[in-house]
Structure formats: C-alpha cells, structure tokens
Design a protein around this motif. Sequence first.
Motif, PDB file in Angstrom:
ATOM      1  N   TYR A  43       0.830  -1.205   0.000  1.00 12.20           N
ATOM      2  CA  TYR A  43       0.000   0.000   0.000  1.00 12.20           C
ATOM      3  C   TYR A  43       0.868   1.261   0.000  1.00 12.20           C
ATOM      4  O   TYR A  43       0.626   2.197  -0.754  1.00 12.20           O
ATOM      5  CB  TYR A  43      -0.915   0.031   1.217  1.00 12.20           C
ATOM      6  CG  TYR A  43      -2.027  -0.993   1.219  1.00 12.20           C
ATOM      7  CD1 TYR A  43      -2.301  -1.764   0.093  1.00 12.20           C
ATOM      8  CD2 TYR A  43      -2.808  -1.199   2.351  1.00 12.20           C
ATOM      9  CE1 TYR A  43      -3.321  -2.698   0.087  1.00 12.20           C
ATOM     10  CE2 TYR A  43      -3.823  -2.138   2.355  1.00 12.20           C
ATOM     11  CZ  TYR A  43      -4.073  -2.889   1.222  1.00 12.20           C
ATOM     12  OH  TYR A  43      -5.077  -3.808   1.224  1.00 12.20           O
ATOM     13  N   ARG A 177     -12.503   0.215  -8.238  1.00  8.72           N
ATOM     14  CA  ARG A 177     -12.202   0.360  -6.808  1.00  8.72           C
ATOM     15  C   ARG A 177     -11.123   1.403  -6.557  1.00  8.72           C
ATOM     16  O   ARG A 177     -11.023   1.951  -5.462  1.00  8.72           O
ATOM     17  CB  ARG A 177     -11.767  -0.987  -6.234  1.00  8.72           C
ATOM     18  CG  ARG A 177     -12.884  -2.007  -6.106  1.00  8.72           C
ATOM     19  CD  ARG A 177     -12.324  -3.334  -5.659  1.00  8.72           C
ATOM     20  NE  ARG A 177     -13.328  -4.385  -5.676  1.00  8.72           N
ATOM     21  CZ  ARG A 177     -13.042  -5.676  -5.577  1.00  8.72           C
ATOM     22  NH1 ARG A 177     -11.781  -6.062  -5.444  1.00  8.72           N
ATOM     23  NH2 ARG A 177     -14.003  -6.577  -5.591  1.00  8.72           N
ATOM     24  N   ARG A 277      -8.994   4.249  -1.845  1.00  7.21           N
ATOM     25  CA  ARG A 277      -8.935   2.783  -1.890  1.00  7.21           C
ATOM     26  C   ARG A 277      -8.070   2.233  -0.761  1.00  7.21           C
ATOM     27  O   ARG A 277      -8.453   1.275  -0.068  1.00  7.21           O
ATOM     28  CB  ARG A 277      -8.359   2.355  -3.249  1.00  7.21           C
ATOM     29  CG  ARG A 277      -8.012   0.866  -3.344  1.00  7.21           C
ATOM     30  CD  ARG A 277      -9.252  -0.005  -3.400  1.00  7.21           C
ATOM     31  NE  ARG A 277      -8.915  -1.406  -3.383  1.00  7.21           N
ATOM     32  CZ  ARG A 277      -8.536  -2.122  -4.450  1.00  7.21           C
ATOM     33  NH1 ARG A 277      -8.433  -1.527  -5.645  1.00  7.21           N
ATOM     34  NH2 ARG A 277      -8.263  -3.394  -4.345  1.00  7.21           N
ATOM     35  N   GLN A 280      -9.812   2.533   2.567  1.00  6.00           N
ATOM     36  CA  GLN A 280     -10.864   1.522   2.724  1.00  6.00           C
ATOM     37  C   GLN A 280     -10.271   0.144   2.992  1.00  6.00           C
ATOM     38  O   GLN A 280     -10.763  -0.602   3.859  1.00  6.00           O
ATOM     39  CB  GLN A 280     -11.732   1.493   1.473  1.00  6.00           C
ATOM     40  CG  GLN A 280     -12.566   2.743   1.271  1.00  6.00           C
ATOM     41  CD  GLN A 280     -13.170   2.829  -0.117  1.00  6.00           C
ATOM     42  OE1 GLN A 280     -13.004   1.927  -0.944  1.00  6.00           O
ATOM     43  NE2 GLN A 280     -13.874   3.925  -0.392  1.00  6.00           N
ATOM     44  N   GLU A 281      -9.200  -0.208   2.256  1.00  4.82           N
ATOM     45  CA  GLU A 281      -8.575  -1.510   2.455  1.00  4.82           C
ATOM     46  C   GLU A 281      -7.942  -1.617   3.839  1.00  4.82           C
ATOM     47  O   GLU A 281      -8.010  -2.667   4.492  1.00  4.82           O
ATOM     48  CB  GLU A 281      -7.513  -1.752   1.374  1.00  4.82           C
ATOM     49  CG  GLU A 281      -8.064  -1.937  -0.025  1.00  4.82           C
ATOM     50  CD  GLU A 281      -8.971  -3.147  -0.133  1.00  4.82           C
ATOM     51  OE1 GLU A 281      -8.627  -4.194   0.446  1.00  4.82           O
ATOM     52  OE2 GLU A 281     -10.026  -3.046  -0.776  1.00  4.82           O
ATOM     53  N   LYS A 284     -10.560  -2.226   6.349  1.00  6.46           N
ATOM     54  CA  LYS A 284     -10.945  -3.644   6.348  1.00  6.46           C
ATOM     55  C   LYS A 284      -9.935  -4.468   7.152  1.00  6.46           C
ATOM     56  O   LYS A 284     -10.307  -5.385   7.891  1.00  6.46           O
ATOM     57  CB  LYS A 284     -11.023  -4.165   4.913  1.00  6.46           C
ATOM     58  CG  LYS A 284     -12.184  -3.614   4.111  1.00  6.46           C
ATOM     59  CD  LYS A 284     -12.162  -4.174   2.695  1.00  6.46           C
ATOM     60  CE  LYS A 284     -13.276  -3.593   1.841  1.00  6.46           C
ATOM     61  NZ  LYS A 284     -13.222  -4.110   0.445  1.00  6.46           N
ATOM     62  N   THR A 285      -8.664  -4.134   6.968  1.00  2.51           N
ATOM     63  CA  THR A 285      -7.623  -4.835   7.721  1.00  2.51           C
ATOM     64  C   THR A 285      -7.806  -4.616   9.215  1.00  2.51           C
ATOM     65  O   THR A 285      -7.657  -5.547  10.020  1.00  2.51           O
ATOM     66  CB  THR A 285      -6.225  -4.345   7.289  1.00  2.51           C
ATOM     67  OG1 THR A 285      -6.049  -4.610   5.904  1.00  2.51           O
ATOM     68  CG2 THR A 285      -5.134  -5.054   8.075  1.00  2.51           C
TER      69      THR A 285
END
Length: 593
Positions: A43, A177, A277, A280-281, A284-285
């Motif tokens: 990332y 996305r 993005r 958001q990822e 989620k993590t």
Amino acid sequence: MTGEDQHARQRELLQKIRIQANRLQSLLVRFQGADGPNATSDYTSTLEQAIISLDELFLLVIVGEFNAGKSALINALLRAPVLEEGPVPTTAQITKVRYGMQNTRMQLDKTTIEQLYPHDFLKNISIIDTPGINAVLREHERLTESFIPRSDLILLVISADRSFTESERAFLERIRRWGKKVLIVLNKADLLRTQQDFDQVNRFIKENCRRLLGFEPIIFPVSVLQAQQAQTAVGQDAIRLWERSRIGTLEDYLFHKLDEGEQARLKLLNPLGVMQRLTQETEKTIEQRQKLLADDEETVRNIERRLQQHRVRMEQNFAPWLNKVENIVLETSKRGDQFFEDTIRLRRTLDLIKSEKIQQEFEQQVLSDSATRIDQTVKELIDWQLDQEQVLWQDILEYIDRRQRESNPRNEQMIGSVNRRFDTSRKYVLEAVRQEASRVVESYNRPQQAAGMAEEMQNAVFQSLAVVAGGVTVGTVGIIAATAIGFTFLDVTGITAGIALIGLGFFILPYQRRRAKQKFDQKMQQLRTQLATAMKDQFSKGLDSAIQRVHDALAPYTSFVGSEQEKNRTMKQQLSEVQSETQNLQNAVEHLR
C-alpha cells in the motif's frame, strides 16, 4: 474563473493533496510497523508511486484481454506500427510509450520496456500497453493490475466478438475500486454488420456496467483493422476506411476534449482515488484485526474464568483436609480428657509421684500417632494441591492448543495476510503461553515440588505451634508433646507436692483433675486454631502462587491484545479523518472545469 485563477486553484489543491498523501503514508508505515513485504507495505509503495505521478506526464493505460487489439489500437493512434501485434499474446511485459526524437526501444527492467516515438500526442501523454488480463501467464495479469493505481485514465479495450466477458467484468470492477476514470473501446466494431447488432452489443455493455458496477460507461466503437487498412489505401478508399474505423472520434476525445484542464483534473483525482482505496482496504484490515483481537480477548477471559473456577474449587475442597486435621486434634483432646479422668485418682497416688511413668502413659494413650497422622495429612494435602495445579496447567494447555487449531486449522499463519508483523507477534505471544503451560506440564516433578512445598508448610506449622508450645520447635511430634505435656506435668508435680504437704484432701484430686482437663482442652483448642491458621495461610499462599504463575505467563499475550486494540482504535480514528478530508478534496477537484 480565469485561466490563471484555475492554475492557482490547481496548485493549491495539489499542495493539499501532497500533504494528505504524506499523512496517509505516515499512518500506513506506522500501522505496518517493522515489517517485511506484505499488503500494507505494498500500500505504501502504491501511494508513493501515486505521489510521484503528480510530477509526471498524464498517464494513459490501455488494458484488455489478449488479442482484443490493445497494441494495434496504440499503433492506430500513432499512425505507425510502433508495437508488435499478433493473434497470440505478444505483450508479456509493460510497455511504456513516450515521446522521443527517434523510434527507439529499450529494456528498463525485467518487467518494463520503454518505447520512444516522435509523435506530438506523446509530448503531453504517456501510453502504457499492458499484458492481457486473461493471459495464460498469471504473472502478466499481475503486471497489468500493479500498474492500474498509477494511471490517470484507462482505456479498456473490448472485442465486439466476445464483448464484456467475465474476466473483463471482474477486472473492470477492480479498476473502479481505485476510483479511476475508464473509457471503453469496443474494437472490431466492423464485425457488427447491422445497426441492430451494434445497438444490442452497446446496450448489453451499458446495462451490465450499470447493474454490476454502478456506473454509466462512455463507449467508443472502433475498428482498428479498418484504421490499419486506411493507412495502406489511397484516395477515397483511405478516407472511407478511416471514417468507418471511427478512430477519429477517439482521437478527438483524447487530443481535444481531454484538454490541459481535464488532464490536470484527472491527474489530481488519481492519488485521491488511490488514497480512498487504500484507506478503505486498511479499514478492512483493521476490522479483521479487531475480530481476531476480540477472539484473543475472549481467550484471556476464558483463561481468567478457569483460574477463578480453579480458586473456588480448591477453596471448597480444602475444607475436608482442614476438618481431617481438626478431627485428629479433637480425638487427641478427648483421649486426654479420658486420660486425666482415669489417672488423677486417689488409687494412683503413688503413680502420680512417678512423673516419668505418667508421661510415658500419656504419650502412649493420648498422643499415640496424632502427630504422625497430622504430618501425613499435611503431605497428602500438598500432593493434592500440586496435582490440582498440574490439572490447571494441563487444562490451559489443552484450551490454547484447541484455540490455535480453531484459528489455524491448516497450520498456516494464524490470520492469513492481514499483516506479517501482526501475524507473527500475535502468534508468538499466544504460543509463548502455550509453551509455558507445556513446560510446566512436562517438567512436573511431584516428589521434588512436594518436598519444597512440604518444607514451607511444615515451617509455617512449626512456627505457629511453637508459640503454643512455649518455644519448642522440634517437629510436629515434639510440638504436640510439648503442648500437651509441658504444662500438664508441672501440674502433676504440684499435685504430688500438695499430697506430701497436706495429705490427701477429699477435694484436692477432683480439683486438680478438672484444672488439668481445662488447661489441656484450652491448649488443644489453641493447637487446633494455630494449625488451621497455618494450613490456611500456606494453602492460600500456594494457591495464589500457582494462579500468579499463570498470570505471569499470560501477561505478554494480554498486553499485546490491549496495545493492539488501542492501536486499532487510534488508527481507525485517524483514517476516518483522512478519508473525510480526501473526500472533500475529491469534491473540490471534481468542480474544476
């Protein structure tokens, strides 16, 4: 807004975007910690590339399935056979096409080729040709996807003879996305013989984009084949083929409608889409971590409940052991009463004068095996307490083994690829508890541990009873003998002295008998109390020590769960702030026209 005002606004937004991107990058680095390659470090690398791209030319990325005509489309736009074409996958690497004074091709690294070509279009825009998204080699698809976050505009090339396949739909979903602007180029439109055929395909693509992906696509139907034929044809045939190819419509959009202002807007939106993005990822993590940490918290609570249950069970089961010792003392007390009743009698006057004989009878009839029985009971209590501690550790070991199997049924990393440092740390601290439990269970040496605990228990008993026995500390037998005999035969000596001086009065022996029994009962009561106190204190000390050992083994795991939960809460709050500000910047950029 004048052109100068617009440029000033663009520069202002650019500076804000850099600040926001650097802030997010700092958060991601702090979140991943000292870690090796993983999702989070990827990332930060992606975000860094997006920041760098702000200073580069506008990046147009061409994607699509192999043999959809991506390389041929680029050749048509450049009006020259710059890139290799073919009926099988010919693009196995990323090819970056940019402006150069001469037609030159060079290998930048094992995955990237740079193609220079003298076309005015390339002075403002660089083009990326990618491997097919459905190529046999998945490495090719990975190369394509890794370049998507760096793009400013994406052309998805679809073949009219197999329009909107599942791989195209899935790939387009991944592109969206990242918040990218996507244009769909419907190649091989010449295969659609009628307007009805064309309308049907066009409608099919649009309906699927709206229904499955939630956006209205811009579609450019073209025929790269006709554009190529136009380049070799002459006169009216060349003009007719070029018009039928509709490449001109796509060129008009890319060369004219996609002006400097629109390019700047899309370039500013690029890192913002990447930031959204990645935010958001990462959220989620965080959610994945939080679920795992909630399981860990429940693990700690379950072990704590086991410890509490162990304490309650031990305290309940300790009472019978205490009663057993107290009963021994009570039996001794009863035998003592009976001994004094039978001994301090007129008929035994001569025996009373012989204190050694009376003491011997007292030891045989009253004390008997009381001390030995108390010693044996204490040893059995210690063995039982140690066995129960062993059962406790075995229970914890089995629970942690089960917990690890449930979290990691296939012996993989406990939590997949959430984050390697987090995976490793979490696995290590739980494994450390398991190893400590295993070490205790495997190294259990009851004779050795019982000997040490027995010594502590006996010392506590001796010290307590010494007070009763007047400082005598010669073991349990000696203490009880001193307690029971020491005061008694002073009284017996007093009795014999009284007999010698004043003779046998009618009331002297009954009085001395009652007095001896009262004092003996008091001493036995004191002995029972002191024994109970010493045993309770030592039992509690052993129980507390056993539970504390479990707490000590559990402490790093508990600390890890607490610190990671706090880190998650802080990170989630900061990410929310970044996401809100990123959305504000996106809205501001969208209004740049």
